[in-house]
Design an enzyme around this catalytic site. Structure first.
Site, PDB file in Angstrom:
ATOM      1  N   GLU A 249      -7.363   4.798  12.187  1.00 23.25           N
ATOM      2  CA  GLU A 249      -6.261   5.725  11.959  1.00 23.25           C
ATOM      3  C   GLU A 249      -6.785   6.950  11.225  1.00 23.25           C
ATOM      4  OE1 GLU A 249      -3.014   3.895   9.879  1.00 23.25           O
ATOM      5  OE2 GLU A 249      -3.031   2.134  11.163  1.00 23.25           O
ATOM      6  N   LYS A 251      -6.980   9.293   8.198  1.00 25.55           N
ATOM      7  CA  LYS A 251      -6.736   9.057   6.776  1.00 25.55           C
ATOM      8  C   LYS A 251      -6.184  10.344   6.186  1.00 25.55           C
ATOM      9  CE  LYS A 251      -8.814   7.405   2.574  1.00 25.55           C
ATOM     10  NZ  LYS A 251      -8.058   8.372   1.798  1.00 25.55           N
ATOM     11  N   ARG A 256       0.823   8.363  -1.399  1.00 29.28           N
ATOM     12  CA  ARG A 256       1.244   7.124  -0.757  1.00 29.28           C
ATOM     13  C   ARG A 256       2.632   6.749  -1.272  1.00 29.28           C
ATOM     14  NH1 ARG A 256      -2.640   1.896  -0.233  1.00 29.28           N
ATOM     15  NH2 ARG A 256      -1.248   0.505   0.871  1.00 29.28           N
ATOM     16  N   ARG A 271       2.233   4.422  -5.700  1.00 29.39           N
ATOM     17  CA  ARG A 271       1.363   3.245  -5.848  1.00 29.39           C
ATOM     18  C   ARG A 271       1.262   2.808  -7.308  1.00 29.39           C
ATOM     19  NH1 ARG A 271      -4.629   4.098  -4.590  1.00 29.39           N
ATOM     20  NH2 ARG A 271      -4.738   2.458  -6.121  1.00 29.39           N
ATOM     21  N   GLU A 301       1.956   7.781   4.154  1.00 29.74           N
ATOM     22  CA  GLU A 301       1.360   8.828   3.329  1.00 29.74           C
ATOM     23  C   GLU A 301       2.156  10.108   3.559  1.00 29.74           C
ATOM     24  OE1 GLU A 301      -1.228   7.911   1.458  1.00 29.74           O
ATOM     25  OE2 GLU A 301      -2.245   9.753   0.877  1.00 29.74           O
ATOM     26  N   PHE A 341       2.306   3.931   8.026  1.00 28.03           N
ATOM     27  CA  PHE A 341       1.187   3.113   8.518  1.00 28.03           C
ATOM     28  C   PHE A 341       1.389   1.610   8.377  1.00 28.03           C
ATOM     29  CE2 PHE A 341      -0.278   4.766   4.315  1.00 28.03           C
ATOM     30  CZ  PHE A 341      -0.372   3.561   3.623  1.00 28.03           C
TER      31      PHE A 341
HETATM   32  P1  ATP Z   1      -7.788   3.527  -3.375  1.00 29.75           P
HETATM   33  O1  ATP Z   1      -6.409   3.711  -2.852  1.00 29.75           O
HETATM   34  O2  ATP Z   1      -8.682   2.857  -2.395  1.00 29.75           O
HETATM   35  O3  ATP Z   1      -7.856   3.019  -4.768  1.00 29.75           O
HETATM   36  P2  ATP Z   1      -7.783   6.325  -3.663  1.00 29.75           P
HETATM   37  O4  ATP Z   1      -6.414   6.313  -4.162  1.00 29.75           O
HETATM   38  O5  ATP Z   1      -8.788   7.161  -4.397  1.00 29.75           O
HETATM   39  O6  ATP Z   1      -8.434   4.910  -3.526  1.00 29.75           O
HETATM   40  P3  ATP Z   1      -8.689   6.785  -1.133  1.00 29.75           P
HETATM   41  O7  ATP Z   1      -9.965   6.152  -1.516  1.00 29.75           O
HETATM   42  O8  ATP Z   1      -8.810   8.198  -0.744  1.00 29.75           O
HETATM   43  O9  ATP Z   1      -7.619   6.751  -2.225  1.00 29.75           O
HETATM   44  O10 ATP Z   1      -8.035   5.919   0.073  1.00 29.75           O
HETATM   45  C1  ATP Z   1      -6.985   5.037   0.079  1.00 29.75           C
HETATM   46  C2  ATP Z   1      -5.635   5.726   0.253  1.00 29.75           C
HETATM   47  O11 ATP Z   1      -5.573   6.450   1.480  1.00 29.75           O
HETATM   48  C3  ATP Z   1      -4.459   4.779   0.404  1.00 29.75           C
HETATM   49  O12 ATP Z   1      -4.050   4.266  -0.818  1.00 29.75           O
HETATM   50  C4  ATP Z   1      -3.416   5.675   1.041  1.00 29.75           C
HETATM   51  O13 ATP Z   1      -2.721   6.377   0.049  1.00 29.75           O
HETATM   52  C5  ATP Z   1      -4.215   6.696   1.812  1.00 29.75           C
HETATM   53  N1  ATP Z   1      -4.069   6.673   3.293  1.00 29.75           N
HETATM   54  C6  ATP Z   1      -4.101   7.773   4.073  1.00 29.75           C
HETATM   55  N2  ATP Z   1      -3.995   7.458   5.365  1.00 29.75           N
HETATM   56  C7  ATP Z   1      -3.886   6.116   5.446  1.00 29.75           C
HETATM   57  C8  ATP Z   1      -3.758   5.213   6.524  1.00 29.75           C
HETATM   58  N3  ATP Z   1      -3.738   5.618   7.792  1.00 29.75           N
HETATM   59  N4  ATP Z   1      -3.684   3.895   6.234  1.00 29.75           N
HETATM   60  C9  ATP Z   1      -3.713   3.453   4.947  1.00 29.75           C
HETATM   61  N5  ATP Z   1      -3.840   4.282   3.883  1.00 29.75           N
HETATM   62  C10 ATP Z   1      -3.935   5.608   4.113  1.00 29.75           C
END
Ligand code: ATP
Length: 587
Positions: A249, A251, A256, A271, A301, A341
């Site tokens: 998918e 990102k 979120r 979150r 998201e 998602f």
């Molecule tokens: P993490 O959530 O892994 O602690 P983070 O908040 O720094 O790390 P990223 O590492 O950038 O975020 O990646 C995870 C986040 O990406 C998810 O928590 C969600 O908010 C976002 N996201 C974006 N697109 C998607 C998708 N298609 N499926 C799931 N999550 C997605």
């Protein structure tokens, strides 16, 4: 139950650093309580009256608490304040002063847990005119009946300092030990992850045992801990890990949101479990209007979009929607689109136990899409080449990378856990050695030269959910612009700590300590073993921690993450092993 019994337990927990001992103190105590008192006890041991997702605000600053302590100890305010300047914690001050005090009321009744909960609830709910005075009086009424230990913890609770070391994981250990068995521990944790309500889990296991726990399901209105992704450094490695086939998918780089849709209302949670409904009223009403089911819980998201072209805009734009004031205008000025998602619940069915492909299919059927809401762009990928092509397409559409999702039967929604069922891959991974880190600020060093009179550098830490402690990982002095440096003292002023906070492990001593609260995104050239830093201490090498070399602030303050959601010690160790290309323990 008498509140003094609970205060004694807090004293014993405070005195031990051992998680095993804490677990046994707690489980022994839990067994003596009725389910309702147990629920309050569990909340109070985390300094709260409610579950994690309930905004908890006692609204009492240290000086207001000192006034109550002054009245309750019959000591002049000046003397109380002097002691506070020395000790730093109103709880310690209260215990010291109340120790020397005689009985205050002639016919005082012993303080029960019930009265404490009532008193704290009154403090919490007091607002409007004279609220500060009325809060102070409520606290005084409790302190008047309290001994030293009881008053210490009352003051710590109302000032947000209640950290007896018993984090959620230790409480879950103790609940399993008291009312189920060690083998049942994963079920108890699952119940917590799908309800975010440790009090409810406690009450349920105490009254119905492990069978009642197994019967707990997700429900609309009670947020679920989010599932998180692992990271790998290349698309071919991801395809290998996924067994040659996965769903990929886009990102999206936004906020979120977990949407709880009921018959006639919608609540949106971040979150961090904050209620963000009022920040995204347009998304909430669109979700209700387009959802074909009566009830559902979905995740997506939320990204800012250009209203004329529909193109996605950088993350900074959507953060305008996190303001406290002027929301109406922000809703107008910064249009967003929600890319859905996942689906965790629909009309009575708990979807978290279904494989990803089934969930995605159900999600697609549950909504009509519109300009404001849609599904994430997704494709089933069966070769590294197709994966690279999809990644390029994601970047061209201004996504920050891709999310690969397992199509295995076991790919259930693992609430609250990070695993390889989802793997993220971002644009920065190509350039940098590793992903960015989200680190908690735990200290600051006075600046010199150009930075004289400001903070020159910050002491940053990762969190270890196993021990409930923060371990330092670097001194951060690069990547700050003038505006950030000027605003730092203000941003950190509410988190000052007179000494090293009990939940911070550190050998490096900064000029100023902070209680972990603020999270900053940091990139670095390398993770190295460190003799002075305490992050992931002993995980990679006995007697050593991990540190970051050449750390730089990216400019992004992670307001969407609580300090306990920053990079975890075990994650840092995994990133170290990945960087060294040696085999760490199985993930
Ligand atoms: P993490 O959530 O892994 O602690 P983070 O908040 O720094 O790390 P990223 O590492 O950038 O975020 O990646 C995870 C986040 O990406 C998810 O928590 C969600 O908010 C976002 N996201 C974006 N697109 C998607 C998708 N298609 N499926 C799931 N999550 C997605």
């Amino acid at each position: 139950m008498l509140y003094s019994e609970l205060a004694d337990v807090f004293e014993r927990l405070d005195a031990t650093g051992s998680r095993i001992e804490m677990t046994s103190i707690l489980s022994e105590f839990f067994r003596t309580l009725d389910p309702e008192s147990l629920r309050s006890t569990v909340y109070l041991s985390q300094g709260k009256l409610h579950p994690d997702y309930f905004p908890q605000e006692f609204g009492m600053a240290d000086k207001l608490v000192l006034r109550a302590v002054s009245m309750a100890s019959a000591k002049p305010y000046g003397e109380v304040e002097k002691l506070w300047i020395k000790e730093g914690d109103p709880g310690t001050v209260a215990a010291l002063l109340i120790k020397g005090r005689g009985q205050m009321t002639l016919f005082s009744e012993p303080l029960t847990l019930e009265r404490v909960v009532k008193g704290l609830t009154a403090i919490e709910s007091t607002d409007g005119r004279d609220s500060q005075d009325r809060k102070m009086k409520q606290l005084f009424l409790l302190l008047r009946e309290s001994g030293p230990a009881e008053s210490k913890y009352l003051c710590r609770i109302v000032t947000g300092r209640m950290r007896v070391g018993a984090g959620a994981m230790t409480l879950l250990d103790a609940l399993s030990e008291a009312f189920a068995s060690r083998e049942d521990r994963p079920e108890v944790e699952r119940a917590y992850n799908i309800t975010c309500d440790i009090g409810l889990v406690a009450e349920t296991v105490a009254s119905g045992g492990i069978d009642a726990i197994k019967n707990m399901h997700v429900s609309v209105g009670s947020p679920i801990k989010v599932m998180l992704a692992e990271r790998l450094p290349s698309i071919p490695l991801i395809m290998e890990k996924m067994g040659g086939k996965c769903a990929m998918e886009f990102k999206y780089d936004g906020i979120r949101l977990q949407a709880h849709i009921s018959k006639d209302s919608v609540r949106l949670y971040s979150r961090r479990l904050e209620d963000l409904t009022s920040n995204f009223p347009d998304v909430a009403s669109e979700l209700r209007a387009r959802c074909k089911a009566e009830e559902a819980i979905i995740e997506g998201e939320c990204v800012a979009v250009d209203p004329s072209t529909g193109a996605m805009l950088p993350f900074q734009t959507v953060t305008h929607r996190r303001k406290k004031h002027g929301m109406e205008k922000a809703v107008e000025d910064y249009p967003v689109r929600m890319f859905m998602f996942d689906i965790l619940f629909i009309d009575g069915a708990d979807m978290t136990t279904y494989p990803f492909a089934d969930r995605r299919d159900r999600l697609a059927r549950a909504f009509e899409t519109s300009e404001k809401i849609g599904l994430t762009e997704m494709e089933v990928i069966e070769s590294p080449e197709d994966g690279e092509a999809f990644f390029a397409r994601a970047l061209a559409a201004k996504s920050e990378g891709v999310m690969a999702k397992s199509l295995y039967q076991e790919s259930v929604y693992r609430a609250g856990s990070r695993g390889f069922l989802w793997i993220k891959y971002k644009k920065d991974y190509e350039a940098a050695l590793t992903d960015s880190f989200d680190l908690a600020v735990v200290g600051a060093f006075h600046g010199m030269g150009k930075r004289a009179g400001k903070y020159g550098a910050l002491l940053m830490a990762v969190f270890d959910p196993e021990t409930g402690k923060y371990g330092t990982v670097c001194k951060l002095g690069t990547g700050f612009d003038d505006a950030f440096l000027d605003g730092l003292p203000d941003m950190m002023s509410g988190h000052l700590s007179k000494g090293r906070p009990a939940d911070v492990d550190a050998q490096m001593v900064p000029d100023i300590w902070f209680r972990p609260a603020v999270v900053l995104e940091v990139v670095a050239a390398e993770i190295s073993q460190s003799p002075i830093h305490t992050a992931a201490f002993g995980i990679v090498k006995e007697g050593a921690g991990l540190g970051l070399r050449f750390p730089r602030f990216t400019g992004r303050i992670r307001t969407d993450k609580g300090p306990d959601q920053c990079t975890a010690a075990a994650e840092l160790a995994e990133m170290y092993w990945a960087q060294e290309a040696t085999d760490g323990p199985d993930p």
